[in-house]
Design an enzyme around this catalytic site. Structure first.
Site, short mmCIF file in Angstrom:
data_model
loop_
_atom_site.label_atom_id
_atom_site.label_comp_id
_atom_site.label_asym_id
_atom_site.label_seq_id
_atom_site.Cartn_x
_atom_site.Cartn_y
_atom_site.Cartn_z
N HIS A 1 -37.88 -21.51 69.52
CA HIS A 1 -36.60 -21.94 68.94
C HIS A 1 -35.59 -21.91 70.08
O HIS A 1 -35.86 -21.35 71.14
CB HIS A 1 -36.25 -20.89 67.86
CG HIS A 1 -35.12 -21.24 66.95
ND1 HIS A 1 -34.96 -22.49 66.37
CD2 HIS A 1 -34.08 -20.48 66.50
CE1 HIS A 1 -33.87 -22.46 65.59
NE2 HIS A 1 -33.33 -21.25 65.66
N ASN B 1 -27.00 -19.34 65.51
CA ASN B 1 -28.23 -20.02 65.12
C ASN B 1 -27.85 -21.38 64.54
O ASN B 1 -26.66 -21.72 64.49
CB ASN B 1 -28.96 -19.15 64.08
CG ASN B 1 -30.43 -19.50 63.97
OD1 ASN B 1 -30.89 -20.50 64.52
ND2 ASN B 1 -31.17 -18.69 63.25
#
Length: 469
Positions: free
Chosen positions: A401, A426
């Site tokens: 990620h 995020n």
């Protein structure tokens, strides 16, 4: 003439009404279709027994609520059109009930019909003919057992159920909610820019980009079920850096969709992509704002519908600058300015070098390995926990990620231990974690967070300062 006192008249009227009311409920009761003709839906239900009610003759108030209707525990219910409670016969009369026991599965205090299919979180359950409740055994993204284990384990952070993840399997979480392809070894070996700290230089104990550059640090977006964190983290870091390096003259939220749809060379849109290619595109082609080219959000992969086609192109204007050759895909917006960056550079993985860069030039992009427990993060200082170690392999999954690091700090835990952390944004929307952000242990390369960190400069000329002012 006989005169009736008013009070008495009222009493007589009221009594008449009460009789009528009782009659009406009787008529209603006499005409009600029998419960067992509709199929007693709760064959094992202990109604009369729970209240210890068995009334003689006809007692209309000898009744209980029963799954949205009324059932009775008096002898009058036991007639051709029956409205007896399910356990009237065996409890009040001591005889087996006159209807066959319902075909179904008892589960969680309810009865489910045979062959019905139901969802429990991410698993399909079926009621089999033999009364067996049969469920798939897929590990779910939101795992209540794991949440409890983390919260009881004093790991320095709290876990919880992020409702957007409910009903997804762990496998789907890894496939659709991440989406950065681990860089090739040649990119991983990209030369690091060594930041030299003078021996006397002391970095502050805590720093937050949004405090140093108020209104220039943008809030997290939500990538939905699009494995496009490569585009989201790149656009997020570039948005902040363009804003900081133009001294606030330009404060765009850059468009992840522009990257997802147009940066297609070796990239897979919502199926994953490379950070180096994304930065190449931002340097050589540029992107517009998110306002101009909004996120379409693609639900899980469907082969017939790959990423929506590119709806924004640019052409050179000289001196390396570019301009849009199309109107904004969002018809309500006219501002189709193209934003670009200078070549991307890699930082050393020493925390001090990352801190100095962050403090001087703005948020940075970091690669990270996301494990099964990270999806459950709610607040605190994250580190990967060992709670899944004893479980079968499918419960332990991870994928790559990318996120935006925005600051750092340290915290003393109840035991007196001090933990250093990074704060990062995020791309799972503002309701996940700490308002869309998380903190993660700093200085130990937790989940590879310090292994591949990138910085970039917004491409800003003097004319931008004038043009956008």
């Amino acid at each position: 003439m006989w005169r009736c006192p008013l009070g008495l008249l009222l009493l007589l009227l009221l009594a008449g009404l009460t009789v009528l009311e009782a009659r009406r409920s009787r008529w209603r009761r006499d005409l009600a279709p029998g419960l067992h003709l509709r199929g007693i839906r709760d064959a094992g239900g202990r109604y009369c027994q729970e209240r210890d009610m068995c009334c003689r003759g006809r007692a209309d108030d000898c009744a209980l609520p029963y799954l949205g209707v009324t059932c009775y525990c008096d002898l009058f219910c036991n007639r051709t059109v029956s409205d007896c409670c399910p356990d009237f016969w065996d409890f009040c009369l001591g005889v087996p009930p006159p209807f066959p026991p319902i075909q179904g599965c008892m589960h969680g205090g309810r009865i489910y019909p045979v062959f019905g299919t139901y969802w429990e979180n991410c698993n399909r359950c079926t009621c089999r003919e033999n009364g067996q409740w049969d469920c798939d055994q897929e590990p779910c993204l939101v795992d209540p057992d794991m949440i409890n284990a983390i919260n009881q384990g004093n790991y320095g952070w709290q876990a919880g159920n992020h409702s957007a993840f409910w009903g997804m399997t762990l496998d789907e979480g890894i496939r659709y909610r991440l989406g950065t392809i681990r860089p090739s070894s040649s990119v991983m070996n990209m030369n690091e820019i060594y930041t030299v700290l003078s021996p006397r230089e002391v970095l502050p104990e805590a720093f937050e980009a949004s405090e140093k550059w108020p209104n220039l640090i943008h809030e997290p977006l939500d990538q939905g079920n699009c494995a496009g964190s490569w585009a989201f983290s790149t656009a997020a870091v570039a948005s902040d850096r363009v804003s900081i390096h133009s001294l606030g003259h330009m404060t765009p939220v850059l468009s992840p969709q522009n990257l997802l749809s147009c940066n297609t060379h070796h990239q897979q849109g919502c199926r994953g992509g490379h950070l180096d290619s994304a930065w190449w595109f931002l340097r050589h082609r540029g992107v517009v704002s998110d306002n101009c080219y909004p996120f379409f959000g693609r639900e899980q992969d469907n082969e017939a519908n790959p990423a929506p086609r590119c709806m924004m192109h640019s052409r050179p204007m000289g001196r390396g600058k570019r301009q849009a050759t199309a109107h904004c895909p969002n018809g309500q917006v006219d501002a189709n300015d193209i934003y670009q960056v200078t070549p991307v550079y890699r930082l050393g993985s020493d925390e001090k070098e990352i801190m100095k860069e962050l403090m001087e030039n703005g948020p940075v992009q970091a690669l990270m390995e996301v494990h099964e427990d990270f999806f459950l993060y709610q607040r605190g200082i994250y580190s990967h926990t060992p709670v899944s170690l004893g479980r079968p392999e499918p419960y332990r999954r991870h994928g790559t990620h990318s996120v935006k690091i925005t600051g750092w700090g340290e915290e003393t835990l109840p035991g007196g231990r001090t933990v250093k952390y990074w704060t990062a944004a995020n791309s799972w929307g503002p309701t996940w974690g700490e308002r869309g952000h998380f903190r993660i242990v700093r200085g130990t390369n937790e989940c590879d967070i310090e292994s591949f960190v990138l910085g970039v400069w917004g491409r800003v000329g003097m004319e931008d300062m004038r043009h956008h002012h």
